[in-house]
Design a protein around this motif. Structure first.
Motif, PDB file in Angstrom:
ATOM      1  N   TYR A   1       0.900  -1.341  -0.025  1.00 53.40           N
ATOM      2  CA  TYR A   1      -0.059   0.022  -0.007  1.00 53.40           C
ATOM      3  C   TYR A   1       0.983   1.105   0.017  1.00 53.40           C
ATOM      4  CZ  TYR A   1      -3.353   3.552   1.516  1.00 53.40           C
ATOM      5  OH  TYR A   1      -4.245   4.543   1.763  1.00 53.40           O
ATOM      6  N   LEU A   2       0.862   2.130  -0.941  1.00 48.54           N
ATOM      7  CA  LEU A   2       1.629   3.187  -1.432  1.00 48.54           C
ATOM      8  C   LEU A   2       0.801   4.591  -1.286  1.00 48.54           C
ATOM      9  CD1 LEU A   2       3.160   2.127  -4.781  1.00 48.54           C
ATOM     10  CD2 LEU A   2       4.025   1.595  -2.353  1.00 48.54           C
ATOM     11  N   ARG A   3       1.480   5.323  -0.202  1.00 46.12           N
ATOM     12  CA  ARG A   3       0.939   6.651  -0.209  1.00 46.12           C
ATOM     13  C   ARG A   3       2.079   7.635  -0.756  1.00 46.12           C
ATOM     14  NH1 ARG A   3      -3.380   9.151   0.487  1.00 46.12           N
ATOM     15  NH2 ARG A   3      -3.703   9.811   2.283  1.00 46.12           N
ATOM     16  N   PRO A   4       1.960   8.035  -2.099  1.00 49.85           N
ATOM     17  CA  PRO A   4       2.975   8.827  -2.509  1.00 49.85           C
ATOM     18  C   PRO A   4       3.043  10.458  -1.863  1.00 49.85           C
ATOM     19  CG  PRO A   4       1.485   7.899  -4.452  1.00 49.85           C
ATOM     20  CD  PRO A   4       0.857   7.578  -2.911  1.00 49.85           C
ATOM     21  N   THR A   5       4.209  10.756  -1.471  1.00 48.48           N
ATOM     22  CA  THR A   5       4.225  12.153  -1.096  1.00 48.48           C
ATOM     23  C   THR A   5       4.360  13.215  -1.845  1.00 48.48           C
ATOM     24  OG1 THR A   5       6.373  11.967  -1.109  1.00 48.48           O
ATOM     25  CG2 THR A   5       5.574  11.331   1.040  1.00 48.48           C
ATOM     26  N   GLU A   6       4.765  13.043  -3.280  1.00 43.58           N
ATOM     27  CA  GLU A   6       4.400  14.000  -4.284  1.00 43.58           C
ATOM     28  C   GLU A   6       3.238  14.209  -4.797  1.00 43.58           C
ATOM     29  OE1 GLU A   6       6.317  10.415  -6.367  1.00 43.58           O
ATOM     30  OE2 GLU A   6       6.004  11.390  -4.502  1.00 43.58           O
ATOM     31  N   ARG A   7       2.732  15.318  -5.498  1.00 44.56           N
ATOM     32  CA  ARG A   7       1.609  15.519  -6.011  1.00 44.56           C
ATOM     33  C   ARG A   7       1.603  14.683  -7.629  1.00 44.56           C
ATOM     34  NH1 ARG A   7      -3.005  18.914  -5.804  1.00 44.56           N
ATOM     35  NH2 ARG A   7      -3.893  19.022  -7.780  1.00 44.56           N
ATOM     36  N   LEU A   8       0.854  13.870  -7.691  1.00 44.04           N
ATOM     37  CA  LEU A   8       0.807  13.051  -9.068  1.00 44.04           C
ATOM     38  C   LEU A   8      -0.761  13.211  -9.521  1.00 44.04           C
ATOM     39  CD1 LEU A   8       2.092   9.444  -7.732  1.00 44.04           C
ATOM     40  CD2 LEU A   8       3.427  11.421  -8.919  1.00 44.04           C
ATOM     41  N   ASP A   9      -0.624  13.354 -10.846  1.00 41.91           N
ATOM     42  CA  ASP A   9      -1.802  13.343 -11.719  1.00 41.91           C
ATOM     43  C   ASP A   9      -2.343  11.985 -12.044  1.00 41.91           C
ATOM     44  OD1 ASP A   9      -0.074  12.598 -13.750  1.00 41.91           O
ATOM     45  OD2 ASP A   9      -0.256  14.384 -14.983  1.00 41.91           O
ATOM     46  N   MET A  10      -3.354  11.614 -12.670  1.00 34.96           N
ATOM     47  CA  MET A  10      -3.771  10.166 -12.766  1.00 34.96           C
ATOM     48  C   MET A  10      -2.726   9.462 -13.632  1.00 34.96           C
ATOM     49  SD  MET A  10      -7.029   8.937 -14.940  1.00 34.96           S
ATOM     50  CE  MET A  10      -6.683   9.014 -16.497  1.00 34.96           C
ATOM     51  N   THR A  11      -1.959   9.793 -14.552  1.00 33.29           N
ATOM     52  CA  THR A  11      -1.097   9.197 -15.276  1.00 33.29           C
ATOM     53  C   THR A  11       0.101   9.026 -14.314  1.00 33.29           C
ATOM     54  OG1 THR A  11      -1.898   9.999 -17.342  1.00 33.29           O
ATOM     55  CG2 THR A  11       0.458   9.054 -17.509  1.00 33.29           C
ATOM     56  N   GLY A  12       0.425   9.700 -13.699  1.00 30.72           N
ATOM     57  CA  GLY A  12       1.634   9.666 -12.384  1.00 30.72           C
ATOM     58  C   GLY A  12       1.354   8.684 -11.620  1.00 30.72           C
ATOM     59  N   ASN A  13       0.043   8.435 -11.137  1.00 33.84           N
ATOM     60  CA  ASN A  13      -0.169   7.556 -10.202  1.00 33.84           C
ATOM     61  C   ASN A  13      -0.310   6.185 -10.725  1.00 33.84           C
ATOM     62  OD1 ASN A  13      -1.191   6.662  -7.450  1.00 33.84           O
ATOM     63  ND2 ASN A  13      -3.324   7.224  -8.140  1.00 33.84           N
TER      64      ASN A  13
END
Length: 403
Positions: free
Chosen positions: A65-77
């Motif tokens: 389970y990942l909680r990215p700290t940087e802001r990601l758009d849909m493609t980035g996610n």
């Protein structure tokens, strides 16, 4: 034990769907399975649910389970979810979808037979209770649509599938090798990333992934067999499309706002819709992997489809015409003649489709279904019982015993 299959789920503020997708996959009793969830939610609801209770999903070591700290758009996610996968094979699904246990058998078969990609057609799909459509309202809600047959393995050449997709202006992933609800060898995905810096590009990861795989593989397997169960929920892009709400200005949609400033593909009308998003993702991927294919893209088809479906964006469509004509090396007059021919063909195709649907006027359109299913995690047992009642299984499908 080495992980055979990674299931990747990107999600954002959709805990009421995603938690059931997660539980459904973890209910499969196999240590060959890994589930990667990349959660960019701002509401914190899914994180609370996956950590809740003694039998919390996060207690299962198969869940990453990942909680990215940087802001990601849909493609980035999507890129983040795939990047964390460690399985020999990867399957990407949405947060309102699930898989069948046969998906593991399919990955084992692919590994044993040196298959890089399995692309199953959609044979079964689940509709969440909150789904509504313009024509049938809540008629589809709570239903699991079931397959009426299974088909044999079909070996397809990736270059041929790419030619077909470009001729159709990349309007969807049908007929292409695909990561979305497909089974893909991770080394092939890494090849695409090495060439371009990411697994997906543009505003539609599923189309970008399919075009990328068509450019990076020689052949793939297509099969009519339910390995996953795509879901359609009220809060999804599918749900918005069903209500004709899946369109707007580029800067007003999270899916496309990043590309308004970073650059939108030349020749693609500058508005948000299913058709323009698909084309944008395909073109961005082609430019990065094999730009010599750019002129093969049927811009006239794209313009024609947009003219038929999106008359309210006539100005944006007209502005794209000279750019599209220039890319394919045609003068504007000749290009517009081709657009007119494509427009007529597309209208005829739509009419045929509508007439066929009118011959089956019920909500189900003649498809077999099971109703009263409230969550996606309840769907796999129903599908399994249906398959058993018909004596269908993966071994029959890959050994040519279709029914």
């Amino acid at each position: 034990m080495e992980t055979l299959l990674s299931i990747a789920i990107p999600t954002h503020n959709r805990a009421k769907y995603a938690i059931h997708a997660i539980k459904s996959i973890l209910a499969i009793n196999s240590q060959k399975l890994e589930l990667v969830v990349s959660d960019t939610s701002t509401d914190g609801e899914l994180e609370a649910l996956v950590r809740q209770g003694e039998s919390a999903p996060c207690a299962d070591p198969r869940l990453k389970y990942l909680r990215p700290t940087e802001r990601l758009d849909m493609t980035g996610n999507h890129n983040n979810a795939i990047g964390a996968a460690t399985g020999a094979f990867v399957c990407l699904i949405g947060d309102d979808d699930t898989i069948t246990a046969d998906l593991i058998l399919a990955a084992e078969w692919a590994q044993a037979n040196q298959i890089d990609v399995i692309a199953p057609t959609v044979m079964s799909n689940y509709v969440w209770p909150d789904f509504r459509s313009r024509h049938f309202g809540a008629g589809h809600a709570g239903r699991l649509y079931l397959p009426s047959r299974i088909g044999p393995v079909n070996y397809r050449q990736s270059p041929d599938s790419l030619t077909q997709a470009l001729s159709n202006a990349a309007q969807g992933t049908d007929g292409l090798p695909k990561i979305y609800h497909g089974v893909v060898r991770r080394s092939v995905l890494e090849k695409a990333k090495q060439l371009t810096g990411a697994y997906f590009h543009g505003s539609s990861p599923d189309v970008s992934g399919a075009i990328g795989l068509a450019l990076c593989t020689e052949r793939f397997v297509e099969i009519d067999y339910p390995l996953t169960i795509p879901g359609a929920s009220g809060g999804s892009n599918t749900g918005r499309s069903a209500m004709n709400q899946h369109k707007g200005k580029l800067g007003q949609e999270d899916q496309t706002k990043a590309f308004e400033t970073a650059g939108w593909s030349d020749g693609v009308p500058r508005f948000f819709s299913v058709e323009t998003v698909w084309a944008h993702a395909a073109l961005e991927t082609i430019v990065k992997i094999a730009p010599e294919n750019l002129q093969r893209f049927n811009f006239a088809r794209l313009i024609a489809v947009c003219e038929v479906l999106h008359k309210d964006y006539a100005n944006e469509i007209a502005e794209a015409v000279p750019r599209a004509a220039g890319i394919v090396g045609m003068d504007e007059g000749a290009f517009l003649k081709k657009v007119a021919a494509e427009r007529g063909q597309y209208r005829r195709q739509r009419l045929v489709k509508l007439l066929r649907r009118a011959m089956k006027p019920t909500v189900a359109g003649g498809r077999e279904f099971k109703g009263g299913i409230d969550r996606v995690d309840l769907a796999p047992p129903v599908l399994e019982a249906h398959m058993q009642s018909r004596h269908w299984n993966w071994a029959d499908a890959v050994n040519g015993r279709s029914k």
